[in-house]
Write an enzyme that holds these catalytic residues in place. Structure first.
Site, PDB file in Angstrom:
ATOM      1  CB  THR A  59     -43.049 -66.837  22.485  1.00 39.32           C
ATOM      2  OG1 THR A  59     -44.319 -66.344  22.191  1.00 39.32           O
ATOM      3  CG2 THR A  59     -42.414 -66.440  23.787  1.00 39.32           C
ATOM      4  CB  ALA A 147     -51.740 -48.966  17.103  1.00 38.32           C
ATOM      5  N   GLY A 148     -49.448 -51.600  16.466  1.00 36.83           N
ATOM      6  CA  GLY A 148     -49.033 -52.988  17.355  1.00 36.83           C
ATOM      7  C   GLY A 148     -50.328 -53.839  17.533  1.00 36.83           C
ATOM      8  CG  ASP A 196     -49.660 -60.547  14.679  1.00 37.35           C
ATOM      9  OD1 ASP A 196     -49.411 -60.791  15.754  1.00 37.35           O
ATOM     10  OD2 ASP A 196     -48.918 -59.674  14.144  1.00 37.35           O
TER      11      ASP A 196
HETATM   12  P1  ADP Z   1     -49.965 -53.201  12.637  1.00 39.49           P
HETATM   13  O1  ADP Z   1     -50.239 -54.581  11.912  1.00 39.49           O
HETATM   14  O2  ADP Z   1     -49.396 -53.206  13.832  1.00 39.49           O
HETATM   15  O3  ADP Z   1     -51.226 -52.451  12.662  1.00 39.49           O
HETATM   16  P2  ADP Z   1     -48.337 -52.818  10.392  1.00 39.49           P
HETATM   17  O4  ADP Z   1     -47.091 -51.949   9.907  1.00 39.49           O
HETATM   18  O5  ADP Z   1     -47.779 -54.267  10.106  1.00 39.49           O
HETATM   19  O6  ADP Z   1     -48.793 -52.317  11.583  1.00 39.49           O
HETATM   20  O7  ADP Z   1     -49.190 -52.777   9.162  1.00 39.49           O
HETATM   21  C1  ADP Z   1     -49.915 -51.509   9.080  1.00 39.49           C
HETATM   22  C2  ADP Z   1     -49.980 -51.431   7.355  1.00 39.49           C
HETATM   23  O8  ADP Z   1     -50.920 -52.177   6.874  1.00 39.49           O
HETATM   24  C3  ADP Z   1     -50.153 -49.949   6.848  1.00 39.49           C
HETATM   25  O9  ADP Z   1     -49.249 -48.995   6.943  1.00 39.49           O
HETATM   26  C4  ADP Z   1     -50.944 -50.201   5.532  1.00 39.49           C
HETATM   27  O10 ADP Z   1     -50.075 -50.358   4.773  1.00 39.49           O
HETATM   28  C5  ADP Z   1     -51.830 -51.599   5.849  1.00 39.49           C
HETATM   29  N1  ADP Z   1     -52.881 -51.368   6.173  1.00 39.49           N
HETATM   30  C6  ADP Z   1     -53.878 -51.862   7.447  1.00 39.49           C
HETATM   31  N2  ADP Z   1     -54.970 -51.428   7.481  1.00 39.49           N
HETATM   32  C7  ADP Z   1     -55.202 -50.871   6.443  1.00 39.49           C
HETATM   33  C8  ADP Z   1     -56.375 -50.599   5.729  1.00 39.49           C
HETATM   34  N3  ADP Z   1     -57.794 -50.340   6.394  1.00 39.49           N
HETATM   35  N4  ADP Z   1     -56.621 -50.041   4.487  1.00 39.49           N
HETATM   36  C9  ADP Z   1     -55.168 -50.005   3.913  1.00 39.49           C
HETATM   37  N5  ADP Z   1     -54.250 -50.279   4.486  1.00 39.49           N
HETATM   38  C10 ADP Z   1     -54.131 -50.834   5.651  1.00 39.49           C
HETATM   39 MG    MG Z   2     -48.570 -55.844  11.531  1.00 40.63          MG
END
Ligand code: ADP
Ligand code: MG
Length: 407
Positions: A59, A147-148, A196
Site C-alpha cells: 500500500t 529477510a524482509g 521502511d
Molecule cells: P532487507 O531490507 O529485507 O533485509 P534488501 O535486499 O533490501 O533486504 O537489503 C539487503 C542488502 O542490504 C544486503 O544484501 C546488503 O547489500 C545490504 N546490507 C544490509 N545490512 C547490511 C550490513 N549490516 N552490512 C552490509 N550490508 C548490509
Molecule cells: Mg530492503
C-alpha cells in the site's frame, strides 16, 4: 543496480534449528571495532532498527496506510568526521575490506555492492543541498538481512542519522527517512516505498506506527500483545526467491496503471464502497486484482486500528490471515514457504498469520496465544521438515525504539 552481497541460499535443505538472531550489538563493541580499524575513537555511535509490518502491505507506493513496528534488532554505526572529503565505509557483516570513496565523486551508476546503501545516503544528502564532508564509518548489525525485515532501511537510516548529527544538519526524522528512501530509489536502484525508512526512524517502543503514506503523517498506536497473553512471532523462512525484484516493480506499475485507468491520483483514493464499481470498469484481470488488494488492504489497516482501540487484540488475527489471502491470490506475491507458515500456524491454533514485507520469501508474522507459542513453532518446523524446506527462524517481535544516538 549494484549486486548485493549474497546473503542466503536459493535452495533449501532441512537442518538443525537455526539460531535466533541476537537483538543487540553493544555500542561499546562497535566503538572498539571502529578504533581498531581506523586508529581513533569514534565521535559517536548510532542505532537504527529493522521493522516488521503488522498490516498494510503493497500500500505504501499507492499513497495508502501501513502499520509497522520496529524490531529490537538494529544496525549500529560508529562514525567520525574527516576533513578531506574521503568517505570510508566498513561493515562487520560483509567480511570485506574498507570501501574508500570521495563525497564529491559519488555516482549512482557505480557498482558499489553493499556500500551503495550508505554511500547513497551521503549522495542523497548532498543532492538535497546539505553540506556534509567526509567520514569514517564502521557498521555492525543484528537485523537479519534479505529477510524482509528491512536491513537495507536500517543501514540507510543509521548512516543518515550519523551524518545528520556529525555535520549538524538538524534534519527532522521524516526528512532523514525520505532522504534514506531516496538513496535506495535513486542510488541503489530499488523502487521501494516510504514505509521502511519511516518505520526505522519514527517507531517507538511499545507502539505500532500508523502511517499515512500520502502525507507521511503518523500516529503511535499502543501495541502490547503480552499484556493480553498474546505473542507476535516473526518466522523468517530463510528463502528469497529470485523473481522478487522484477515482480515488485511489475506490481508497482500495475497499480499505477489501475489508478490511471480509474482516473484517480492513486489507488488510495478509491473507497471500499466504490470498489465493485471500479472493478467493473477494468478489463484487465491482473490490474483488477491489484486494485482489489490495495483497497481491501487499506480497509484492513483501518479495521486493525479499530480492533486495537476497542482493546480487542485477538480480533486482529483473522484480519492478518485475510491480508495474507489477498497478497497470495490478488497481489500474487507469496510463495509456498510463506503459505505453509500461515496455513500451519493457523491449523496449530494461532489467531492469525500473514507474510510481511515484499514477499517471494522473507518473513511471515504469526499472532498467537502466548501458551501456544511452542505448539505453533513446532508445527511450523515439522511442516517445513516434511516439505523438505530449510528450517525457518522463529523469534518474538517486541515493538521497539526507532533510530537513535546511543553514545
Ligand atoms: P532487507 O531490507 O529485507 O533485509 P534488501 O535486499 O533490501 O533486504 O537489503 C539487503 C542488502 O542490504 C544486503 O544484501 C546488503 O547489500 C545490504 N546490507 C544490509 N545490512 C547490511 C550490513 N549490516 N552490512 C552490509 N550490508 C548490509
Ligand atoms: Mg530492503
Amino acid at each position: 543496480m549494484p549486486t548485493p552481497r549474497p546473503m542466503r541460499e536459493q535452495t533449501a535443505s532441512a537442518s538443525a534449528t537455526p539460531p535466533v538472531p541476537a537483538a543487540e550489538v553493544a555500542a561499546g563493541d562497535v566503538a572498539a571495532a571502529f578504533a581498531a580499524l581506523y586508529g581513533r575513537m569514534p565521535e559517536g555511535v548510532w542505532a537504527a532498527p529493522g521493522r516488521v509490518n503488522l498490516i498494510g502491505e503493497y500500500t505504501d507506493f499507492n499513497n495508502g496506510f501501513v502499520m509497522p513496528l520496529a524490531l529490537p534488532h538494529t544496525t549500529v554505526a560508529a562514525a567520525s568526521r574527516r576533513a578531506d572529503g574521503i568517505l570510508r565505509l566498513h561493515s562487520a557483516d560483509t567480511g570485506g575490506e574498507v570501501v574508500r570513496l570521495h563525497v564529491d565523486d559519488l555516482d549512482p551508476a557505480a557498482d558499489l555492492g553493499w556500500a551503495a546503501y550508505p554511500a547513497g545516503v551521503a549522495w542523497a544528502l548532498r543532492e538535497a543541498g546539505h553540506r556534509i564532508g567526509g567520514a569514517d564509518v564502521h557498521l555492525a548489525s543484528t537485523v537479519p538481512s534479505g529477510a524482509g525485515l528491512s536491513s537495507s532501511a536500517a543501514l540507510e537510516v543509521v548512516t543518515a542519522l550519523a551524518l545528520n548529527d556529525l555535520f549538524g544538519l538538524g534534519l527532522p526524522p521524516v526528512e532523514t527517512a525520505r532522504l534514506s528512501q531516496r538513496a535506495e530509489n535513486a542510488f541503489v536502484g530499488v523502487p521501494c516505498g516510504a514505509m521502511d525508512q519511516i518505520a526505522s526512524t519514527c517507531c517507538t517502543a511499545g507502539h505500532l506506527l500508523h502511517l499515512d503514506t500520502r502525507d507521511l503523517t503518523y500516529r503511535h498506536v499502543p501495541f502490547d500483545p503480552g499484556a493480553f497473553g498474546l505473542r507476535l512471532l516473526v518466522v523468517d523462512t530463510q528463502v528469497k526467491h529470485a523473481l522478487g525484484d522484477g515482480a515488485y516493480a511489475e506490481r508497482r506499475s500495475g497499480c499505477e496503471r489501475g489508478a490511471r485507468l480509474l482516473g484517480v491520483r492513486s489507488l488510495r483514493d478509491l473507497t471500499p464502497d466504490g470498489l465493485d464499481h471500479a472493478l467493473d470498469r477494468l478489463d484487465d484481470g491482473t490490474v483488477r486484482a491489484y486494485v482489489r488488494h490495495v483497497v481491501t488492504e487499506n480497509q484492513r489497516v483501518g479495521q486493525v486500528v479499530d480492533n486495537l482501540a476497542d482493546g480487542d487484540v485477538r480480533a486482529v488475527g483473522p484480519v492478518l490471515t485475510a491480508g495474507h489471502a489477498s497478497l497470495r491470490d490478488d497481489m500474487r506475491v507469496s510463495c509456498p514457504e510463506l503459505d505453509l507458515v500461515v496455513a500451519t500456524a493457523n491449523a496449530a491454533g494461532a489467531l492469525g498469520a500473514r507474510m510481511t514485507g515484499g514477499g517471494f520469501g522473507g518473513s511471515a508474522i504469526v499472532l498467537t496465544e502466548d501458551r501456544d507459542v511452542p505448539a505453533v513453532t513446532q508445527a511450523v518446523q515439522q511442516a517445513f521438515t516434511a516439505a523438505g524446506h530449510r528450517l525457518p527462524r522463529v523469534f518474538p517481535a517486541e515493538p521497539s525504539a526507532g533510530a537513535r544516538r546511543v553514545s
